[in-house]
Structures are given as structure tokens and as C-alpha cells.
Design a protein around this motif. Structure first.
Motif, PDB file in Angstrom:
ATOM      1  N   ASP A 226       0.838  -1.193   0.000  1.00 11.60           N
ATOM      2  CA  ASP A 226       0.000   0.000   0.000  1.00 11.60           C
ATOM      3  C   ASP A 226       0.879   1.250   0.000  1.00 11.60           C
ATOM      4  O   ASP A 226       2.102   1.187   0.190  1.00 11.60           O
ATOM      5  N   ASP A 227       0.263   2.385  -0.225  1.00 12.18           N
ATOM      6  CA  ASP A 227       1.011   3.639  -0.340  1.00 12.18           C
ATOM      7  C   ASP A 227       1.790   3.961   0.934  1.00 12.18           C
ATOM      8  O   ASP A 227       2.916   4.486   0.867  1.00 12.18           O
ATOM      9  N   ALA A 228       1.205   3.644   2.077  1.00 10.09           N
ATOM     10  CA  ALA A 228       1.877   3.934   3.348  1.00 10.09           C
ATOM     11  C   ALA A 228       3.168   3.121   3.476  1.00 10.09           C
ATOM     12  O   ALA A 228       4.203   3.633   3.930  1.00 10.09           O
ATOM     13  N   SER A 229       3.121   1.857   3.064  1.00  5.17           N
ATOM     14  CA  SER A 229       4.311   1.003   3.139  1.00  5.17           C
ATOM     15  C   SER A 229       5.391   1.493   2.176  1.00  5.17           C
ATOM     16  O   SER A 229       6.582   1.492   2.512  1.00  5.17           O
ATOM     17  N   ILE A 230       4.976   1.924   1.007  1.00  9.33           N
ATOM     18  CA  ILE A 230       5.935   2.445   0.033  1.00  9.33           C
ATOM     19  C   ILE A 230       6.613   3.696   0.569  1.00  9.33           C
ATOM     20  O   ILE A 230       7.841   3.846   0.471  1.00  9.33           O
TER      21      ILE A 230
END
Length: 296
Positions: A226-230
Motif C-alpha cells: 500500500d502507499d503507506a508502506s511504500i
């Protein structure tokens, strides 16, 4: 520039000459000969780069992607380095890395500085699901980074320093320093750019947009993040964060790798004449290949 001198490299006992190419002492002839028989697994992830083009940077990104996705449980990228340097064998190790890699659990993460004509066939001509990430950096910054790294290593090892920066430039352009010709290396891999087994990244593009690079790598590895992990991975892999990680490495050569991590740092070292020589070399070697680099 002064007239080309090869006396230093010809008499340097720090290098091994194998089939006309100079390698560091931890790259031995018998290990290079074994590359032709090295077995690649279907889920191997291989990272290829000329020295000082960002190997440890892409390694850190891949490590964090795989850990975040639960594909591996290596506690740090040091654990990958301990096994993954394909052609290496250090004096304190009883076995070369290519042998140690045979005992590693999958997915294996493999690192190499070899060109296609010296790499294992399964890396130079991958099949099935093998993933090859090729990281490239502009030759001017690569040369400057390589020069400073070698000086640090030689000082730590109590060996004679490299020749002057001017002489080193000549060695680099002539392909007479360790790992041979930069242009032979990058263009050899660049020929595979249309092969879906390969992902090509440029150091300069990663500096411009690191989250985009993380997203590109994770997609190539078929890992959904997800964007947060990226964003978390990208933040952990900025130069300032990476510098601390590397300086605390249990491997002393990793501990001295990080210096500035800039694009355009060559401006602090190059004379006008050196810049012209590199520009001419780039024009001769790269024109018409579709391979371009940013230098600022």
C-alpha cells in the motif's frame, strides 16, 4: 591530463587479473571459472551494478520490500550481504559465496558486479521467473565515488593509496581499474532492456523520486504494497537514513561506503579537460544506444 601511466596497476598486488580484467583480491580465478556452472533458481532475485553505482541502495530497498511483504525474515540487509555477493570470497571465509548461496533458502537475493559475458548464464540469459534488477549511475559520479571508496579501503588495510585523481581518471576511462570497462558493463546489460526478466533503474532517477522507484521495484517483484508502506520504505532508504544503517554494518567495507550520495558531485573533482574527455567517451560509446544519463 598527464600521459597515461599503467605502472601502478601493473605492480599493484591488490588486484587479480583474470582474462585481461582486473578484479579485487576477493574475486578469485577459481570463483570466476565456477560462474559458468552456477545454478539459478526460478525465484532468484539478482541485483547487478557496476561498483559504486548504488548496489547497497537497491539492496536495502529490495530487503525492506521483501521483509514488509513477509517473503523473507532477514533482520537486516547485512544478512543478505553475508551470502549474496556472488563472485566474492574473503580470506576469513572457508568457502566462496557462490557455494554458500547453494545452501540458502529461497527466495535468494544475489548481488554481482559482473558483466553479462562473465556472469552465470542463468543471469545473463534468464528464463522462467528469474528477476534481474540492473542499477546504473552516470560514469562521472561513479568514477568519483569509486576513487574515494578505494582510497578509504586502502587506508584501512594499510596499503598504498591509489595514484592521483588525474591518473585514476585515465585508468577508469581506459577500463584498467577493477571490474574493467564501465561502458562495456552498462552497455552489455542495456542490450537486455526489452527482456521482461530485467528491470533497469538509474541512480539519478531514484534520487529524483524515491517512492516511485520503490513502487516500481515492488511491482517488478510482484509484491503488493500500500502507499503507506511504500512511503515508509522510501523514507528508510533515503541517503541520510541509509548512511546510518551502513555505518553500523558488521562488515567494515559497507561501513565506509556512504559518502555524499549526490548527483553531480563530480563537479567538485573534475577539471575542464577531464570533463571533456568523459563527455567525448560518453558520446563515442553511448550515442545511438538509447542509454542516456543525467549528470546534474
Amino acid at each position: 591530463m598527464a600521459e597515461e601511466s599503467t605502472d601502478f596497476m601493473d605492480s599493484d598486488d591488490y588486484t587479480n587479473v583474470i582474462n585481461g580484467i582486473r578484479y579485487p583480491p576477493h574475486v578469485r580465478r577459481e570463483n570466476m571459472e565456477a560462474m559458468a556452472e552456477f545454478d539459478i533458481r526460478d525465484d532468484d532475485i539478482v541485483m547487478v551494478a557496476f561498483p559504486k553505482a548504488g548496489t547497497n541502495w537497491i539492496l536495502e530497498i529490495v530487503h525492506k520490500i521483501l521483509v514488509t511483504s513477509g517473503k523473507i525474515d532477514a533482520s537486516s540487509s547485512d544478512d543478505m550481504v553475508a551470502m549474496g555477493k556472488l563472485e566474492f570470497q574473503y580470506s576469513q571465509e572457508p568457502r566462496p559465496r557462490h557455494v554458500m548461496l547453494q545452501e540458502c533458502a529461497s527466495p535468494r537475493v544475489i548481488l554481482t558486479h559482473l558483466a553479462p559475458d562473465t556472469a552465470p548464464p542463468g543471469i545473463a540469459h534468464p528464463q522462467n521467473k528469474v528477476k534481474i534488477i540492473v542499477l546504473m549511475r552516470n560514469p562521472k559520479d561513479t568514477a568519483v565515488s569509486y576513487f574515494h571508496f578505494e582510497q578509504k579501503r586502502r587506508s584501512m588495510d594499510g596499503r598504498k593509496p591509489l595514484p592521483s585523481w588525474d591518473e585514476y581518471c585515465q585508468l577508469f576511462l581506459a577500463g584498467k581499474h577493477t571490474y574493467g570497462c564501465y561502458f562495456h558493463h552498462v552497455l552489455g546489460w542495456w542490450q537486455r532492456r526489452d527482456d521482461p526478466h530485467f528491470l533497469f533503474l538509474k541512480y539519478e532517477d531514484m534520487k529524483k523520486d524515491l517512492p516511485k522507484a520503490v513502487k516500481t521495484v515492488s511491482a517488478f517483484l510482484q509484491v503488493k504494497l500500500d502507499d503507506a508502506s511504500i512511503e515508509t520504505i522510501a523514507h528508510a532508504c533515503t541517503f541520510s537514513s541509509m548512511k546510518g544503517t551502513l555505518e553500523n554494518s558488521r562488515f567494515y567495507d559497507r561501513a565506509v561506503i556512504a559518502r555524499k550520495g549526490l548527483v553531480g558531485d563530480w563537479n567538485t573533482m573534475f577539471t575542464d579537460e577531464q570533463n571533456k574527455l568523459f563527455d567525448q567517451k560518453c558520446k563515442t560509446k553511448l550515442e545511438g544506444t538509447g542509454l542516456h544519463f543525467d549528470f546534474e
